[in-house]
Design a protein around this motif. Structure first.
Motif, PDB file in Angstrom:
ATOM      1  N   LYS A 112       0.843  -1.192   0.000  1.00 48.25           N
ATOM      2  CA  LYS A 112       0.000   0.000   0.000  1.00 48.25           C
ATOM      3  C   LYS A 112       0.875   1.236   0.000  1.00 48.25           C
ATOM      4  O   LYS A 112       1.979   1.233   0.531  1.00 48.25           O
ATOM      5  CB  LYS A 112      -0.895  -0.016   1.233  1.00 48.25           C
ATOM      6  CG  LYS A 112      -0.141  -0.296   2.517  1.00 48.25           C
ATOM      7  CD  LYS A 112      -1.096  -0.461   3.682  1.00 48.25           C
ATOM      8  CE  LYS A 112      -0.344  -0.561   4.983  1.00 48.25           C
ATOM      9  NZ  LYS A 112       0.014  -1.865   5.424  1.00 48.25           N
ATOM     10  N   PRO A 113       0.368   2.296  -0.573  1.00 49.80           N
ATOM     11  CA  PRO A 113       1.123   3.539  -0.566  1.00 49.80           C
ATOM     12  C   PRO A 113       1.372   3.973   0.874  1.00 49.80           C
ATOM     13  O   PRO A 113       0.508   3.819   1.724  1.00 49.80           O
ATOM     14  CB  PRO A 113       0.226   4.527  -1.297  1.00 49.80           C
ATOM     15  CG  PRO A 113      -0.999   3.803  -1.685  1.00 49.80           C
ATOM     16  CD  PRO A 113      -0.921   2.402  -1.233  1.00 49.80           C
ATOM     17  N   ALA A 114       2.569   4.495   1.113  1.00 48.98           N
ATOM     18  CA  ALA A 114       2.898   4.902   2.463  1.00 48.98           C
ATOM     19  C   ALA A 114       1.909   5.965   2.921  1.00 48.98           C
ATOM     20  O   ALA A 114       1.555   6.860   2.172  1.00 48.98           O
ATOM     21  CB  ALA A 114       4.308   5.458   2.496  1.00 48.98           C
ATOM     22  N   SER A 115       1.490   5.825   4.118  1.00 46.59           N
ATOM     23  CA  SER A 115       0.560   6.815   4.643  1.00 46.59           C
ATOM     24  C   SER A 115       1.142   7.445   5.877  1.00 46.59           C
ATOM     25  O   SER A 115       1.895   6.815   6.614  1.00 46.59           O
ATOM     26  CB  SER A 115      -0.769   6.130   4.986  1.00 46.59           C
ATOM     27  OG  SER A 115      -1.234   6.587   6.228  1.00 46.59           O
ATOM     28  N   VAL A 116       0.851   8.672   6.065  1.00 48.03           N
ATOM     29  CA  VAL A 116       1.410   9.351   7.223  1.00 48.03           C
ATOM     30  C   VAL A 116       0.939   8.674   8.489  1.00 48.03           C
ATOM     31  O   VAL A 116       1.672   8.537   9.454  1.00 48.03           O
ATOM     32  CB  VAL A 116       0.967  10.817   7.231  1.00 48.03           C
ATOM     33  CG1 VAL A 116       1.629  11.549   8.361  1.00 48.03           C
ATOM     34  CG2 VAL A 116       1.306  11.453   5.914  1.00 48.03           C
ATOM     35  N   ARG A 117      -0.284   8.208   8.450  1.00 53.08           N
ATOM     36  CA  ARG A 117      -0.830   7.581   9.650  1.00 53.08           C
ATOM     37  C   ARG A 117      -0.052   6.317  10.000  1.00 53.08           C
ATOM     38  O   ARG A 117       0.088   5.971  11.163  1.00 53.08           O
ATOM     39  CB  ARG A 117      -2.313   7.271   9.434  1.00 53.08           C
ATOM     40  CG  ARG A 117      -3.205   8.274  10.122  1.00 53.08           C
ATOM     41  CD  ARG A 117      -4.567   8.369   9.456  1.00 53.08           C
ATOM     42  NE  ARG A 117      -4.751   9.635   8.778  1.00 53.08           N
ATOM     43  CZ  ARG A 117      -5.037   9.761   7.488  1.00 53.08           C
ATOM     44  NH1 ARG A 117      -5.152   8.698   6.721  1.00 53.08           N
ATOM     45  NH2 ARG A 117      -5.195  10.941   6.953  1.00 53.08           N
ATOM     46  N   ASP A 118       0.479   5.663   8.974  1.00 49.39           N
ATOM     47  CA  ASP A 118       1.283   4.462   9.246  1.00 49.39           C
ATOM     48  C   ASP A 118       2.397   4.793  10.209  1.00 49.39           C
ATOM     49  O   ASP A 118       2.732   4.031  11.098  1.00 49.39           O
ATOM     50  CB  ASP A 118       1.926   3.935   7.956  1.00 49.39           C
ATOM     51  CG  ASP A 118       0.873   3.307   7.070  1.00 49.39           C
ATOM     52  OD1 ASP A 118      -0.252   3.136   7.562  1.00 49.39           O
ATOM     53  OD2 ASP A 118       1.188   3.021   5.912  1.00 49.39           O
ATOM     54  N   GLY A 119       3.001   5.927   9.952  1.00 46.89           N
ATOM     55  CA  GLY A 119       4.165   6.303  10.761  1.00 46.89           C
ATOM     56  C   GLY A 119       3.717   6.889  12.091  1.00 46.89           C
ATOM     57  O   GLY A 119       4.538   7.084  12.975  1.00 46.89           O
TER      58      GLY A 119
END
Ligand SMILES: Nc1ncnc2c1ncn2[C@@H]1O[C@H](COP(=O)(O)OP(=O)(O)OP(=O)(O)O)[C@@H](O)[C@H]1O
Ligand SMILES: Nc1ncnc2c1ncn2[C@@H]1O[C@H](COP(=O)(O)OP(=O)(O)OP(=O)(O)O)[C@@H](O)[C@H]1O
Ligand SMILES: [Mg+2]
Ligand SMILES: [Mg+2]
Lengths: 523, 426, 366, 358
Positions: free
Chosen positions: C356-363
């Protein structure tokens, strides 16, 4: 001029890529990409790490062959089998990683492969001198390239392209290593040349730059074109959302966690260059407190690398003292080796992860051991604890979102961003009291960047002291509690990250201003 | 707060640690300087110990002959390694050259056909190395080792197939033609007179030069010419530039449209050809053997060492080969006494080093050099002959000592030994 | 991880290829390849060939290990040749001069040999770390010099004894021998085979299980990364070279303590160079080196039998050279196929995860 | 271009031959019939299968391996040996390979088996006891003590003594030289005899004396280039008769002699007649011959007669196991003197040492 082809009218399409698909084993780097570049424009390409930008450009430059799709240059469909074909079609490329032979001179690097144009004698020298003038390169042609700084190397790359008479120039992340002033100078050159009818393809992760220079921007996501926009009408935030489908993070720190407790004390540090008396580091003194991030700003090559390596014990200080305050009290590190310093509680994110951070031909879990080979949980006495290392690596992969099929994968098989996450995870695992972070997010896409910043910030909140070196001034300003500026091996100025702007910092870094950013230097 | 934008900020033109470009003496002048210094040391030693053989024309003549195969093998190494391919298969290519030389000279009836065949055979060895390392990406050392084995096996096999019926000996070829020798008679006589005058330095220099211009073979002249020719081609032509770029940064070369594979192939073919010529110089020189099994006796490795000694440069490797050839010639023709007086020369060299290091405030290395000088002087003073079993290894000792004394700033081609595949660069 | 296919296919292919090539050579010279190979094969069961092969392989194995240790650290120790010969003469002299009880005597000789090998390797090591002298040159020079030292020491004026026209060191008394395992008519297996196997195991253990081995490998793969990880490259160069020298010191011992009992001017040379080929053939892996050593020894041994059917025995050398080359080529081809497969696997795994495209929420950014 | 050879060492100043000679030569004995071994004349060896294990070099080395081969060839021709086999050692093989070679021959029923070269001594010690019914012989070694092993050793020093005498007689500068291949005890014998012979003939002769490589480095036997350099240096110092015991390197010695207008003495076989030396034969005034062929032939004959005890303990001048050649006729004038010295050695009036003094 060197090109005799009719110059296409401004606005006419010069490059048309249609339906380009490129598959690598296991990865589709480009899938059905369409791109139209018009004469005289600066066309930006944006996308995450690994989105396929470089691959697309390499296809256009003949270094890779597309599996499907057509390339049309100046209205004529062409097959570019190798760079020679592309050069003949008037395309030049400045690569993401410099394509220079260090051990050859500037002149030789420029001439290489283009000896037929002006021979290799006087005529060639004259032409090179002309181009040096135009690009602002002020290095002797006979200087070895290894003696040049990054900005000049960049210029050599551009001279190379111009020398071949390219009218369409690809710049793949040319600004990643430049300071704002250098970026401005580069943009100046680009605009000049744009006036003269050159066409540019420009790749950057820095969206404000894209907005500053580009006439058109095309966004690529996971190998496919998402869309084309006019950068003047779109905000950085919108652009980022196109790229990652999400919000743009920023490296801001708010509430201060700085304490009074000293962690690292560096006093009167001096380092002489090998075989000469010249000081690479002179009179460096500073203190990093627990919970503080001390940022060091500086143009690359002013001694930051040496400072870090001296603190890590990879270089031997000529004089001065380095002290680390831990729970066991003060420790004078000056005479210790690198391993002992690490054991004393320093974590180290090296500026070049492939050279200093990782063993690319070893699995991830072996890389977890590097630098920690004497400590639990990866070692037991003189033996390596393989089970422990594997287990802890899995933890890092989990916690730091390292995207990998497993921990037995070779480190070299990970993408740059994921490699960096692994390194950060490792360096934060040894319960360090001090973290030295050199360019922790260089070349890393926005998502990974956010994660790394967050991890550093969390650790800081727990009392970690951080020495941060970065060329990304936004990152530096956003993360640091204090900023010191380094110039020619000295700490020349101090800035307050809450008030300073990148431009001011840039001026101080180049020694151009003595005001505004605190105490001036004497030079 | 001001926003100063600087037009062209490039404050740093070199990485820290790099010195402000020192003014450099041109290469040929440095070579000359080295030669003069060497003659000065030898002249002093010769004068002080009364051993004329140190600088006699005969010694120089012998040195040249012994240096030839080493020089040619070294040049072969240079071409290969400048293109980025390690070549420890030189020994095997040298062996192929010896067989080719004898075969060509015997059946072609002339030394020149012999030389051509030697170059051809050596070149084939080089091409095999290219196929393995360039096309198949085999580790360069593995391939080199294999070529050494194959060179030996194939020549033995061919010799028993082709030479044995004629010479009656599977390990030796029949007698083959040899090169004629030429002397610059007038000059040589004049120098001979000077040599006989026994003036310090002048006579010594005359003796050494005279040795180099009497009884010279065309092959020797050719080999010596190949040193500047190699330099000119590698450093002054577009082909050479492309070839060297393959050894420095093949990906960059590729990105500029250089056909890296082709250049490596050509470089290795030339490398093998030069090594083959080295083999020919063992077979086709008067006084040399015909083809004889095992006659190369490790000279390929010595050639490689000479090239590293010379820092991957033609002039330097000439120096390395000359040093080795000189020491070997001296030991063979002058025996133990000559070696003892050479020791005296080494002591002088060490003393110079001590002074130099004291001047540079490098106390430790000055001390070490002084200790070395002391030990060697003691050996010189307390012996009039060295253990005779060790004398044949004088050139090896000398090479080691010179390497240890001269600071090593070796600069191998950046991409040497690395695997390169088209289209795999980043 | 690695399938048997990956490990065994390349050498097999290579041997077949080498045999084919040699057949051509044999046919040209008018010999019958089948007869030649048949003779080579049938030799295995005759006389003491099988045992001799293992004995010789023991020697090659040790030489291969010595070279491999250097390779682990990116050092090209051509000097194993000189180191083993130097160690052999010193150990033979010491062994002949000492009077000690059985096991102790043997032990002391082995120790002396290892130390002597390490000492001789220390010269290039020190030259390299202090003066930057390339180990390739210095070991080439020291190999030659070792010959002179041996000639000097073995001279009857020094430590040698002349028997007939041969000169060698004084015979080591029986207390210093390593007893072999007699197989009657099939010869006597060197007792040193087991010591060599032990050394091989120690090499494997050191490399894969210990901190030292980790540091060695790390430094060999990337000096820069290792030094950032606290591994001192100079120290590792010294350690690797000394260790390599110490193992090289053992190379001559199987023969010295198991058969010859003295070292002299007719003692075999060149084991060090064979060691390079064997190490490369075995890809620096202890089991691989064992395989390479056995193959090499077998080819050497069976070459002797070729002359009996008037086939030029150079064929064996040609086979050896061809095998070295074709083994690595075959490995290379199989490796490329494997990497491609690995990449496909990685690609599939990532696709499975849903890259999946990196998401800010991931971090978890603010 | 250099004309053929330098003429700086022209012999005019040396005066006539013999000026160097200071000792009176012993009187020559009455010419005796050469004892070209007649042993095999009426022996039938048709039951024998002879095995021949060569040292490095093997058949065709124009040296002792070749001589051994010649002996066997003659045995086949004259005594009708039933079958022969041969095998050659390689330079880098181990001890076990030598044993293997001998055992293999013994297993195949060859008897007798002749090992050429002292390098086989150890192997023979191990193998001979395993085949008590097989006869073995070893050339150049007498250290193997076994019932079934016959040593075939030579008095190289005696032949070399005569070479030394000849050198003095033929030297114009009263300056001669010796070039040894490898510095081993075997070659020391050649050196010792040569030196002793020269000194016996003259007390003012100057002798150059060099080896190419130390013991253990057999390249000294295979490097004509080195031989040439060393010999040239000797010629340069004034030596004008050179004797070599350097195997294939000897070729370089001959060439040095030729280009320096000096003379040379060959070794082992009659080198004047060797094919590979045709271009330099005019400088080879004589050769010290070591009759390995005779020894091998005699040995086979003795085995055929089932009595090896008749063989001489050492093949010396007395049994013509060593000697000198006269091909080319260049020493015809001094044959009486040489025969005189030979007689003295045979009679025991002169004992030749096999170790060089000092
Ligand atoms: N030579 C190659 N072999 C196999 N796969 C490759 C190769 N080059 C690139 N790839 C794959 O193609 C994808 C696209 O890579 P590319 O370098 O084009 O990305 P990018 O958009 O330039 O990223 P970045 O912003 O980090 O430079 C990568 O994720 C990688 O998986
Ligand atoms: N030469 C190559 N051979 C094989 N695979 C490659 C090669 N180059 C890249 N890759 C693949 O590409 C991926 C990494 O691509 P790439 O280097 O473009 O990553 P990235 O995210 O762009 O990192 P960075 O921005 O730091 O360059 C890996 O999965 C790797 O398998
Ligand atoms: Mg990338
Ligand atoms: Mg990219």
């Amino acid at each position: 001029m060197s090109t005799t082809d009719p110059v296409p009218q401004r606005g006419e399409p010069v490059v048309e890529l249609a339906g380009i698909t490129k598959r690598f084993p296991g990865v589709v780097a480009n899938s059905d990409v369409n791109l139209t570049v018009r004469a005289g424009e600066v066309h930006a390409l944006c996308g995450e790490n690994g989105a396929g930008k470089s691959t697309l450009m390499k296809i256009l430059y003949g270094m890779q062959q597309p599996d499907e799709g057509t390339i049309t240059i100046n209205g004529e469909q062409v097959r570019l089998r190798n760079p020679q074909d592309a050069i003949r079609a008037g395309i030049g490329m400045v690569h993401q990683h410099f394509m220079l032979a260090d051990n050859l001179t500037v002149r030789e690097n420029v001439l290489l492969g283009a000896e037929n144009l002006h021979g290799i004698g006087k005529a060639a020298s004259r032409r090179i001198a002309e181009l040096e003038e135009r690009t602002g390169l002020r290095a002797d042609q006979n200087l070895l390239v290894e003696r040049l700084g990054v900005a000049d190397r960049q210029r050599v790359e551009i001279v190379k392209v111009l020398y071949r008479g390219a009218r369409i120039i690809i710049l793949d992340e040319p600004t990643a290593v430049l300071v704002p002033q250098e970026v401005d100078a580069l943009f100046e050159t680009v605009r000049d040349m744009q006036e003269q009818g050159f066409t540019f393809l420009f790749i950057s992760h820095k969206l404000d730059e894209v907005r500053a220079i580009a006439d058109t921007v095309t966004v690529i996501r996971r190998g496919a074109t998402v869309g084309t926009a006019d950068p003047k009408r779109i905000s950085s935030r919108e652009l980022a959302e196109m790229m990652v489908g999400s919000e743009l993070p920023s490296p801001e720190t708010r509430e201060s966690t700085v304490t009074e407790r000293d962690v690292l004390r560096v006093r009167d540090l001096k380092l002489a260059a090998e075989d000469s008396e010249r000081a690479v580091l002179d009179d460096i003194s500073f203190t990093v407190h627990a919970g503080e991030i001390l940022g060091i700003a500086g143009v690359e090559g002013n001694g930051q690398t040496e400072l870090v390596e001296t603190i890590m014990g990879m270089r031997k200080a000529t004089s001065g003292a380095i002290e680390l305050v831990t729970e066991d009290g003060d420790r004078n590190l000056t005479r210790l080796g690198t391993l002992a310093r690490r054991e004393a509680g320093i974590g180290y994110i090296a500026e070049d992860r492939t050279r200093h951070g990782l063993l690319l031909n070893q699995p991830l879990w072996v890389n977890r051991v590097l630098g920690y080979q004497t400590r639990r949980p990866v070692a037991k006495g003189p033996l390596i604890d393989r089970a422990g290392a594997r287990e802890d690596t899995s933890r890092i992969v989990e916690q730091f979102d390292v995207r990998t099929p497993g921990i037995e994968v070779l480190a070299g098989a990970l993408s740059g961003g994921n490699q960096q996450k692994l390194v950060v995870g490792r360096e934060l695992s040894g319960a360090p009291v001090l973290l030295i972070a050199s360019h922790p997010t260089r070349g890393v896409d926005v998502g990974a960047q956010a994660l790394i910043w967050e991890q550093i910030r969390t650790a800081r909140a727990d009392g970690l002291a951080v020495l941060l070196i970065s060329a990304d001034l936004d990152e530096l300003i956003g993360l640091s509690d204090t900023i010191r500026v380094m110039l020619r091996g000295r700490l020349v100025a101090e800035a307050d990250p809450r008030t300073v702007t990148p431009q001011e910092l840039g001026s101080a870094m180049t020694g151009a201003s003595t005001d505004g950013t605190g105490e001036g230097d004497g030079s | 707060m001001t926003n100063t934008v600087i037009e062209s900020p490039s404050p740093v033109t070199g990485p820290p640690g790099g010195e402000p470009a020192r003014r450099r003496i041109p290469g040929w002048a440095r070579g000359l300087l080295w030669a003069v210094a060497a003659i000065a040391v030898l002249a002093t030693a010769s004068y002080a110990t009364g051993m004329d053989v140190l600088t006699s024309s005969n010694t120089a003549n012998t040195a040249l002959r012994l240096a030839l195969p080493i020089l040619l093998a070294g040049l072969g190494g240079l071409w290969a390694e400048r293109s980025g391919v390690i070549n420890i298969g030189l020994e095997g290519m040298l062996i192929l050259g010896t067989w080719g030389a004898a075969w060509g000279a015997y059946f072609g009836g002339s030394v020149w056909t012999g030389l051509a065949a030697a170059i051809l055979f050596g070149g084939l060895g080089g091409l095999l190395h290219a196929v393995a390392t360039v096309t198949f990406g085999v580790n360069h050392i593995v391939s080199g080792v294999a070529i050494n084995l194959l060179g030996l096996g194939v020549t033995k096999y061919l010799a028993s197939l082709i030479f044995e019926p004629i010479s009656g000996n599977p390990r030796q070829s029949p007698v083959v033609p040899k090169y004629d020798t030429y002397s610059a008679t007038f000059l040589s006589d004049w120098l001979g007179d000077i040599e006989a005058m026994q003036r310090v330095f002048i006579s010594d220099a005359a003796g050494l030069i005279r040795g180099l211009i009497t009884q010279v073979t065309p092959l020797a002249v050719l080999a010596l010419l190949l040193v500047p020719v190699s330099y000119l081609i590698l450093w002054r032509t577009r082909f050479g530039l492309r070839l060297r770029s393959c050894g420095e940064n093949p990906v960059a070369a590729e990105s500029l449209g250089v056909n890296v594979y082709l250049h490596k192939y050509v470089a290795l073919a030339i490398s093998g050809g030069l090594a083959g010529m080295g083999g020919a110089s063992l077979v086709l020189l008067p006084g040399g053997a015909d083809y004889l099994e095992n006659q190369t006796n490790g000279r390929g490795f010595i050639g490689l060492a000479a090239m590293i000694f010379g820092n991957w440069r033609p002039g330097g490797l000439l120096g390395g080969a000359a040093l080795f050839g000189y020491a070997d010639g001296l030991q063979l023709s002058g025996g133990g006494e000559a070696v003892i007086s050479l020791l005296y020369g080494v002591v002088i060299l060490l003393i110079v080093l001590v002074v130099l290091q004291l001047f540079r405030k490098q106390w430790l290395s000055a001390l070490l050099a002084a200790a070395g000088a002391g030990v060697l002087y003691y050996i010189y003073w307390s012996n009039d002959a060295l253990p005779r079993d060790l004398i044949p290894y004088t050139p090896h000792f000398v090479t080691l000592i010179v390497l240890a004394v001269s600071a090593q700033k070796l600069r191998p081609p950046r991409a040497i030994g690395r695997r390169y595949r088209r289209g795999e660069g980043d | 991880m690695k399938s048997w296919r990956t490990a065994l296919l390349p050498p097999l292919l290579a041997i077949i290829f080498a045999l084919l090539l040699s057949s051509i050579a044999l046919l040209i010279s008018g010999a019958d390849p089948l007869l030649a190979y048949g003779t080579m094969l049938s030799q295995l069961t005759e006389g003491s060939i099988a045992v001799d092969t293992v004995n010789l392989a023991t020697v090659y194995y040790l030489a291969g290990l010595a070279v491999a240790i250097g390779f682990q650290m990116n050092l090209f120790n051509i000097g194993v040749e000189g180191q083993y010969r130097f160690a052999a003469i010193i150990a033979a002299i010491a062994g002949g001069a000492l009077q000690l009880p059985p096991v102790l005597h043997t032990f002391v000789i082995i120790l002396v040999a290892a130390l002597a090998g390490a000492a001789y390797a220390a010269i290039p090591a020190i030259l390299k770390v202090t003066r930057g002298v390339s180990e390739v040159i210095s070991t080439i020079m020291l190999n030659a010099i070792a010959g002179g030292i041996i000639a000097f020491l073995v001279n009857p004026d020094q430590f040698g004894v002349q028997t007939g026209n041969n000169v060698s060191t004084r015979e080591i008394p029986e207390s210093g021998w390593v007893p072999g395992i007699p197989f009657g008519n099939a010869g006597t297996l060197f007792g040193f085979v087991f010591i060599a196997a032990l050394v091989g195991y120690a090499y494997w253990f050191m490399l894969n299980r210990t901190r030292f081995g980790f540091e060695l490998k790390a430094s060999g793969e990337s000096t820069t990364a290792a030094s950032a990880g606290g591994v001192n490259a100079k120290k590792m160069v010294l350690a690797a070279m000394l260790l390599s020298g110490a193992v090289a010191g053992l190379v001559a011992l199987p023969e010295l303590l198991g058969r010859d009992y003295s070292y002299g001017i007719t003692s075999t040379q060149q084991y060090g160079f064979t060691g390079i080929a064997v190490a490369l053939l075995g890809r620096n892996h202890p089991a691989g080196i064992a395989f390479g050593a056995l193959l090499w020894a077998y080819l050497d041994k069976s070459a002797v039998s070729l002359e009996a059917i008037s086939v030029p025995k150079e064929i064996a050398t040609i086979i050896q050279g061809t095998i070295v080359l074709s083994v690595v080529v075959a490995y290379e081809i199989v490796k490329r196929a494997d990497i491609a497969a690995e990449q496909r696997r990685v690609g599939r795994a990532l696709a499975g995860n849903g890259r999946k495209p990196a998401s800010v929420r991931d971090g978890g950014a603010l | 271009k250099d004309s053929g050879s330098n003429d700086n060492a022209s012999g005019s100043e040396g005066g006539n031959a013999g000026e160097c000679v200071t000792a009176e030569a012993p009187p020559a004995p009455p010419a005796a019939a050469s004892s070209e071994s007649a042993a095999g004349a009426d022996v039938d060896a048709s039951k024998l299968k002879v095995g021949l294990a060569y040292d490095v070099g093997g058949r065709g080395d124009a040296s002792f391996n070749d001589a051994a081969a010649a002996g066997v060839d003659r045995a086949v021709e004259q005594m009708g040996v039933a079958d022969t086999t041969e095998s050659t050692a390689s330079a880098t093989e181990d001890e076990a390979s030598k044993q293997q070679r001998l055992s293999q021959m013994a297993n195949e029923g060859f008897n007798p088996i002749i090992a050429v070269g002292f390098a086989y001594a150890e192997a023979l010690k191990a193998v001979a006891p395993k085949f008590p019914d097989t006869q073995f012989a070893i050339v150049d070694d007498n250290s193997v003590e076994a019932e079934n092993v016959t040593p075939l050793v030579f008095a190289e020093e005696e032949g070399s003594f005569l070479a030394g005498v000849a050198a003095v007689y033929k030297s114009e500068n009263c300056h001669i030289g010796f070039v040894g291949g490898v510095d081993t005890p075997l070659i020391h014998k050649f050196e010792a005899g040569f030196l002793q012979g020269a000194k016996a003939a003259s007390d003012k002769v100057k002798i150059e004396n060099d080896y190419l490589t130390p013991a253990g480095d057999i390249s000294g036997f295979q490097d004509p280039g080195k031989g040439n350099v060393v010999a040239s240096a000797q010629v340069d110092k004034g030596a004008d008769v050179l004797y070599h015991a350097a195997g294939a390197s000897g070729k370089g010695v001959f060439e040095a002699a030729k280009s320096g207008n000096a003379k040379a003495i060959g070794v082992d076989s009659d080198q004047y007649n060797q094919k590979t030396l045709a271009s330099v034969k005019d400088v080879i005034i004589t050769s010290m011959i070591k009759r390995v062929d005779v020894a091998v032939f005699d040995y086979i004959a003795a085995v055929a007669k089932d009595d090896v005890s008749t063989l001489p303990e050492r093949f010396n001048l007395e049994v013509d196991g060593v000697g000198y050649s006269t091909s080319g006729g260049m020493i015809d004038d001094i044959v009486p003197q040489l025969e005189g010295y030979k007689q003295q050695i045979v009679d025991g009036a002169i004992t030749v040492s096999d170790k060089p003094e000092n």
